[in-house]
Scaffold this active site. Structure first.
Site, PDB file in Angstrom:
ATOM      1  CB  THR A  12      40.558  37.458  36.006  1.00 52.19           C
ATOM      2  OG1 THR A  12      41.649  37.808  35.153  1.00 52.19           O
ATOM      3  CG2 THR A  12      39.993  36.127  35.562  1.00 52.19           C
ATOM      4  CB  SER A  53      45.202  44.769  37.867  1.00 54.05           C
ATOM      5  OG  SER A  53      45.985  43.629  37.639  1.00 54.05           O
ATOM      6  CB  THR A  85      45.685  38.275  40.075  1.00 53.89           C
ATOM      7  OG1 THR A  85      45.752  37.863  38.706  1.00 53.89           O
ATOM      8  CG2 THR A  85      44.432  37.733  40.712  1.00 53.89           C
ATOM      9  CG  ASP A  86      48.019  40.518  35.428  1.00 51.85           C
ATOM     10  OD1 ASP A  86      47.977  39.341  35.827  1.00 51.85           O
ATOM     11  OD2 ASP A  86      47.776  40.841  34.251  1.00 51.85           O
TER      12      ASP A  86
HETATM   13  N1  LIG Z   1      43.767  37.066  37.160  1.00 53.00           N
HETATM   14  C1  LIG Z   1      43.737  38.366  36.837  1.00 53.00           C
HETATM   15  O1  LIG Z   1      43.006  39.129  37.418  1.00 53.00           O
HETATM   16  C2  LIG Z   1      44.670  38.817  35.770  1.00 53.00           C
HETATM   17  C3  LIG Z   1      44.202  39.981  34.949  1.00 53.00           C
HETATM   18  N2  LIG Z   1      45.061  40.101  33.790  1.00 53.00           N
HETATM   19  C4  LIG Z   1      44.254  41.294  35.720  1.00 53.00           C
HETATM   20  O2  LIG Z   1      45.210  41.567  36.397  1.00 53.00           O
HETATM   21  O3  LIG Z   1      43.328  42.067  35.606  1.00 53.00           O
END
Ligand SMILES: NC(=O)C[C@H](N)C(=O)O
Length: 320
Positions: A12, A53, A85-86
């Site tokens: 993100t 991710s 973050t995932d």
């Molecule tokens: N906040 C994020 O980065 C979530 C995103 N879906 C990822 O993991 O790429």
């Protein structure tokens, strides 16, 4: 002048809105510009991938850790990885398992996209770069810097799907705080020695099987049938599973497929306390994963199987 390398993978922090949803297209150089001036830091950049991710593969994670090691070999003072973050806590934990260097490797990302009216990524990146260059972050292994705090990779978890304070380390807490550009030490948890993993080879398949009230043995047996070399049970409470799951777990262990018990509860350790539950699993030879999340436990069991397929428990000793 401290030298830090920024390795971007997507997530993100690099995402912009498109008609099809958020898309991670922003390159590292643009992320760095948005982080603002960083006096005293010389930052080089590279783009490894531009993906969310949730789409990273096991091979991608190994390639990422290899790329981190290459940058460290080049002589920088620290490395920052921007990442979705995932699954950030998984890549960071893999990096930590093999990290045998005092220099910091700092993962960061964002909850709001790059083109949001008030993105959180630029401040997170600026913090992560400062942490990577700071002597207080040395010898802490791989770190995850987010929303003004830095956590050791081991034990860190995404605890909120959307809020900018996305991460925590239940039962452990952060190791550093970042405020007004200063890095403030909080804790120095001991780290086990690095594992000599060959990151050029695929890690053995380890599946996570989630348990719930009334769950049966079907998924555990399916994991074995799919060729899992080990299985992590995402168990209930302090490490209990419904009786049919315990029966199948005993059969897997007897057949040479190690079973590691972790919990679906975010805080606290697992322990073989309950007759018919954890005590039965332990009696049948299942391993207990301390307070590791099922997905970090999965990586540790996979690494242990890679290093010693016959005695992964020997590798795990002192690490749980
Ligand atoms: N906040 C994020 O980065 C979530 C995103 N879906 C990822 O993991 O790429």
């Amino acid at each position: 002048m401290a030298r830090v390398h920024l390795l971007a993978t997507g997530g993100t922090i690099a995402s912009r809105r498109t008609d099809g949803g958020l898309s991670a297209t922003t390159p590292a150089a643009e992320l760095l510009t948005a982080a603002g001036p960083l006096p005293g830091l010389e930052v080089t950049v590279s783009d490894l991938t531009t993906v969310p991710s949730f789409a990273l593969t096991e091979a991608d994670a190994r390639a990422l850790v290899r790329a981190v090691r290459e940058q460290l070999a080049g002589g920088v003072d620290g490395v920052v990885v921007t990442h979705g973050t995932d699954t950030m806590e998984e890549s960071a934990f893999l990096a930590d398992l093999v990290h045998d260097d005092p220099r910091p490797v700092v993962f960061t990302g964002a909850q709001r996209p790059f083109d949001a009216p008030a993105p959180d990524g630029p401040a997170n990146l600026a913090d992560a770069l400062r942490v990577a260059a700071d002597p207080a972050a040395r010898d802490l292994g791989a770190l995850l810097a987010f929303d003004g705090l830095a956590f050791a990779a081991r034990g860190v978890r995404k605890l909120d799907t959307l809020r900018s304070a996305a991460f925590g380390a239940p039962g452990r807490g952060p190791v550093l705080r970042v405020a007004a550009g200063a890095v403030l030490p909080l804790a120095r948890p001991p780290r086990p020695p690095a594992l000599p993993l060959d990151l050029g080879a695929a890690l053995p398949r380890v599946d996570v099987v989630a348990c719930h009230q009334g769950s049966d043995d079907a998924l555990l047996r399916a994991a074995a049938a799919a060729g899992a070399a080990g299985v992590v049970l995402e168990a209930l409470g302090v490490g209990n599973v419904p009786p049919p799951v315990a029966t199948a777990a005993a059969e897997l262990v007897a057949g040479g497929v190690p079973v590691l018990v972790c919990s679906r509860v975010p805080a606290g350790p697992v322990a073989p306390l309950y007759a018919g539950g954890g005590a039965r699993l332990a009696g049948d030879g299942a391993l207990f994963g301390g307070d590791l999340s099922p997905w970090q436990g999965r990586l540790l069991l996979s690494a242990a199987l890679a290093l010693d397929p016959r005695d992964p428990a020997g590798v795990l000793a002192g690490r749980l």
